[in-house]
Design a protein around this motif. Structure first.
Motif: not given
Length: 194
Positions: A87-97
């Protein structure tokens, strides 16, 4: 006293509450890389199936990733290349705040995240099944105007809880005669029963 709950919430009450609870509204923008491992794989070397990474191998890889990230390599690219969290890999590591008050994360992970300054990369944090590497983007505290409606509700709820606690305290049932509780049979028997 019902007046506690009905007392109007004044702007100065809201401002004071904001100043005392800023961290409750602050959040961290974080990126993550997860490197998984399995020290007890089932099936033992089935043909064509890649052997899972051991914890020692995962720890070594996580250390190499941290070195690259701290050396200036783009964390988002590293996440896309190495992270096992799809899940985060697809977003370049981005997590929700993430807020300091969040209870979903284990304490070790939260303390590692909130020890970071903007742009810093954590040491690998070992959890069951893998190592987590965090990069702090920014720790942001919203302006008072952005959260004043939430603060208004929070003060109202706090006052209502305070009032309910007072009601509960004043409405306690008290038995003057202990024998009433000790009796095995009802004090008044219905007609026709002896």
């Amino acid at each position: 006293d019902w007046q506690i709950a009905r007392k109007p919430v004044m702007p100065e009450d809201q401002r004071k509450y904001y100043d005392e609870h800023k961290s409750d509204y602050s959040s961290a923008k974080v990126k993550v890389i997860f490197v998984n491992f399995n020290d007890n794989p089932m099936g033992g070397g089935t043909a064509g199936v890649k052997k899972p990474r051991s914890s020692a191998e995962a720890e070594k890889l996580a250390g190499q990733i941290v070195t690259q990230a701290r050396g200036g390599k783009d964390f988002g690219q590293l996440a896309q290349q190495y992270s096992d969290d799809s899940e985060s890999k697809a977003k370049g590591g981005e997590l929700p705040p993430i807020k300091p008050s969040d209870t979903a994360l284990p304490a070790e992970m939260k303390s590692s995240i909130f020890a970071l300054k903007a742009g810093q990369v954590s040491d690998p944090v070992r959890q069951a099944g893998g190592f987590w590497i965090f990069r702090m983007g920014e720790f942001a505290t919203p302006a008072y105007d952005e959260v004043k409606d939430e603060i208004y509700k929070a003060i109202q709820e706090a006052r209502f809880r305070e009032w309910m606690d007072e009601v509960r305290k004043s409405a306690q049932v008290e038995f003057k005669d202990q024998r009433y509780l000790d009796e095995k049979e009802p004090a008044i028997q219905p007609p026709g029963l002896k």
